[in-house]
Design a protein around this motif. Structure first.
Motif, short mmCIF file in Angstrom:
data_model
loop_
_atom_site.label_atom_id
_atom_site.label_comp_id
_atom_site.label_asym_id
_atom_site.label_seq_id
_atom_site.Cartn_x
_atom_site.Cartn_y
_atom_site.Cartn_z
N LEU A 33 0.88 -1.17 0.00
CA LEU A 33 0.00 0.00 0.00
C LEU A 33 0.91 1.22 0.00
O LEU A 33 1.66 1.46 0.95
N LEU A 34 0.86 1.96 -1.10
CA LEU A 34 1.80 3.06 -1.33
C LEU A 34 1.08 4.40 -1.29
O LEU A 34 0.04 4.56 -1.92
N GLY A 35 1.65 5.33 -0.56
CA GLY A 35 1.06 6.67 -0.56
C GLY A 35 1.96 7.62 0.17
O GLY A 35 2.83 7.20 0.94
N PRO A 36 1.77 8.92 -0.06
CA PRO A 36 2.61 9.90 0.61
C PRO A 36 2.32 9.96 2.10
O PRO A 36 1.25 9.52 2.55
N SER A 37 3.24 10.53 2.83
CA SER A 37 3.08 10.68 4.27
C SER A 37 1.81 11.48 4.58
O SER A 37 1.52 12.45 3.90
N GLY A 38 1.07 11.03 5.56
CA GLY A 38 -0.10 11.77 6.01
C GLY A 38 -1.38 11.47 5.26
O GLY A 38 -2.43 12.03 5.57
N CYS A 39 -1.34 10.58 4.25
CA CYS A 39 -2.55 10.35 3.45
C CYS A 39 -3.56 9.46 4.17
O CYS A 39 -4.73 9.40 3.80
N GLY A 40 -3.12 8.73 5.19
CA GLY A 40 -4.06 7.89 5.94
C GLY A 40 -3.70 6.41 5.95
O GLY A 40 -4.47 5.57 6.44
N LYS A 41 -2.52 6.06 5.45
CA LYS A 41 -2.12 4.64 5.34
C LYS A 41 -2.09 3.95 6.72
O LYS A 41 -2.58 2.84 6.87
N SER A 42 -1.45 4.62 7.69
CA SER A 42 -1.34 4.00 9.01
C SER A 42 -2.70 3.78 9.64
O SER A 42 -2.94 2.77 10.29
N THR A 43 -3.56 4.76 9.44
CA THR A 43 -4.91 4.63 10.01
C THR A 43 -5.59 3.40 9.40
O THR A 43 -6.18 2.58 10.13
N LEU A 44 -5.48 3.24 8.08
CA LEU A 44 -6.11 2.09 7.43
C LEU A 44 -5.43 0.79 7.88
O LEU A 44 -6.11 -0.23 8.10
N ALA A 45 -4.11 0.83 8.04
CA ALA A 45 -3.39 -0.37 8.50
C ALA A 45 -3.87 -0.77 9.89
O ALA A 45 -4.04 -1.95 10.19
N ARG A 46 -4.10 0.22 10.74
CA ARG A 46 -4.57 -0.09 12.10
C ARG A 46 -6.00 -0.64 12.09
O ARG A 46 -6.34 -1.50 12.89
N VAL A 47 -6.81 -0.16 11.15
CA VAL A 47 -8.16 -0.75 11.00
C VAL A 47 -8.02 -2.21 10.57
O VAL A 47 -8.67 -3.11 11.13
N ALA A 48 -7.15 -2.45 9.59
CA ALA A 48 -6.96 -3.82 9.07
C ALA A 48 -6.43 -4.75 10.15
O ALA A 48 -6.73 -5.95 10.15
N ALA A 49 -5.65 -4.20 11.08
CA ALA A 49 -5.07 -5.02 12.15
C ALA A 49 -6.00 -5.10 13.36
O ALA A 49 -5.59 -5.58 14.43
N LEU A 50 -7.22 -4.61 13.19
CA LEU A 50 -8.25 -4.64 14.25
C LEU A 50 -7.87 -3.79 15.45
O LEU A 50 -8.31 -4.05 16.57
N LEU A 51 -7.05 -2.77 15.21
CA LEU A 51 -6.60 -1.91 16.31
C LEU A 51 -7.33 -0.57 16.35
O LEU A 51 -7.15 0.21 17.28
N HIS A 52 -8.09 -0.28 15.31
CA HIS A 52 -8.77 1.02 15.26
C HIS A 52 -10.15 0.81 14.62
O HIS A 52 -10.25 0.32 13.50
N ARG A 53 -11.19 1.18 15.36
CA ARG A 53 -12.56 0.96 14.86
C ARG A 53 -12.90 2.03 13.81
O ARG A 53 -12.77 3.22 14.09
N PRO A 54 -13.31 1.61 12.63
CA PRO A 54 -13.67 2.61 11.61
C PRO A 54 -15.05 3.21 11.91
O PRO A 54 -15.85 2.62 12.63
N TYR A 55 -15.30 4.39 11.35
CA TYR A 55 -16.63 4.99 11.49
C TYR A 55 -17.65 4.19 10.69
O TYR A 55 -18.78 4.04 11.12
N SER A 56 -17.24 3.77 9.51
CA SER A 56 -18.16 3.01 8.67
C SER A 56 -17.38 2.14 7.71
O SER A 56 -16.15 2.24 7.62
N GLY A 57 -18.11 1.29 6.99
CA GLY A 57 -17.46 0.33 6.09
C GLY A 57 -17.36 -1.03 6.75
O GLY A 57 -17.76 -1.20 7.90
N THR A 58 -16.81 -1.97 5.99
CA THR A 58 -16.77 -3.35 6.47
C THR A 58 -15.34 -3.89 6.43
O THR A 58 -14.61 -3.65 5.47
N VAL A 59 -14.97 -4.61 7.48
CA VAL A 59 -13.72 -5.37 7.48
C VAL A 59 -14.10 -6.82 7.66
O VAL A 59 -14.82 -7.17 8.59
N ARG A 60 -13.63 -7.67 6.74
CA ARG A 60 -13.88 -9.11 6.86
C ARG A 60 -12.55 -9.84 6.94
O ARG A 60 -11.63 -9.58 6.17
N LEU A 61 -12.50 -10.77 7.87
CA LEU A 61 -11.29 -11.57 8.07
C LEU A 61 -11.68 -13.02 7.88
O LEU A 61 -12.54 -13.53 8.61
#
Ligand code: ADP
Length: 221
Positions: A33-61
């Motif tokens: 997952l490639l993107g410039p600093s500050g674009c939101g990659k870490s936030t999405l990574a933390r959602v994917a790792a079940l460490l940050h609850r998203p406001y909306s959308g679906t995560v399936r494991l």
């Protein structure tokens, strides 16, 4: 599969850091997952790792929709994902000796019986000499501490790995060594990997395919 579908996430009242992100990782696949600093990659990574609850959308494991995050997530889901962050100093408890740092997930899940075997074995795999295992984080280098953090991420044999700028603070030889460790684990266990970075050269070398941030989130309307 690790599936993120239309995930919007952020912090408190601020504008969401991530809007509508969609990304899928298949078992055994390495996705960058490639993107410039500050674009939101870490936030999405933390959602994917079940460490940050998203406001909306679906995560399936593995086909199961995630409804709880962090310590509230069911143990079998939490332990299915191993995570490595950019800064080992922020990720590691400074009071723990490296051996205990690596063993912590085993102890937390009632697997004390395998600590004596698994910790030296994994320390060897990540290139940590036995003499370093009795040291605390402030007595080792960033690279040595990150090796311990990678060992800790692998100790429960996760089916999924999320590596968020895992090598950004490391020199070239430690970077190569840790990418090789993750790759050999991934092949052996057929684990899926989400590798987050701002470095296209690294992701190109490391991953089967790389998603650019603008391919993951819809264009702002
Ligand atoms: P990247 O990993 O691409 O650098 P991040 O996900 O870390 O991006 O950050 C995305 C946005 O969210 C940034 O504007 C950042 O300032 C903000 N942000 C990140 N973490 C927090 C936090 N804990 N609290 C508030 N805002 C945050």
């Amino acid at each position: 599969m690790l599936e993120l579908d239309a995930v919007t996430a952020g912090y408190g009242r601020a504008t969401p850091a991530v809007r509508g992100a969609t990304l899928t990782v298949a078992p055994g696949e390495a996705v960058g997952l490639l993107g410039p600093s500050g674009c939101g990659k870490s936030t999405l990574a933390r959602v994917a790792a079940l460490l940050h609850r998203p406001y909306s959308g679906t995560v399936r494991l593995d086909g199961t929709t995630v409804t709880r995050w962090r310590h509230r997530a069911p143990r079998e889901m939490r332990t299915a994902v191993g995570v490595v962050f950019q800064s080992p100093r922020l990720a590691a408890d400074p009071r723990l000796r490296l051996a205990d740092l690596i063993a912590e997930p085993l102890r937390a899940t009632g697997r004390r019986d395998v600590v004596a075997d698994r910790v030296p074995e994994l320390a060897h795999t990540v290139g940590l000499g036995a003499d370093l295992l009795s040291r605390r984080p402030h007595e080792v280098s960033d690279g040595q501490l990150q090796r311990a953090c990678v060992a800790r991420a692998l100790v429960l044999e996760p089916r999924w790995l999320v590596c968020d700028e895992m090598t950004s603070m490391l020199d070239a030889s430690t970077t190569a060594a840790l990418v090789a460790v993750v790759e050999s684990y991934r092949r052996e266990h057929r684990a899926g990997l989400l590798a987050v970075s701002h470095d296209p050269v690294l992701l190109d070398r490391w991953c089967d395919r790389t998603a650019r941030w603008d391919q993951v989130v819809p264009a702002a309307s």
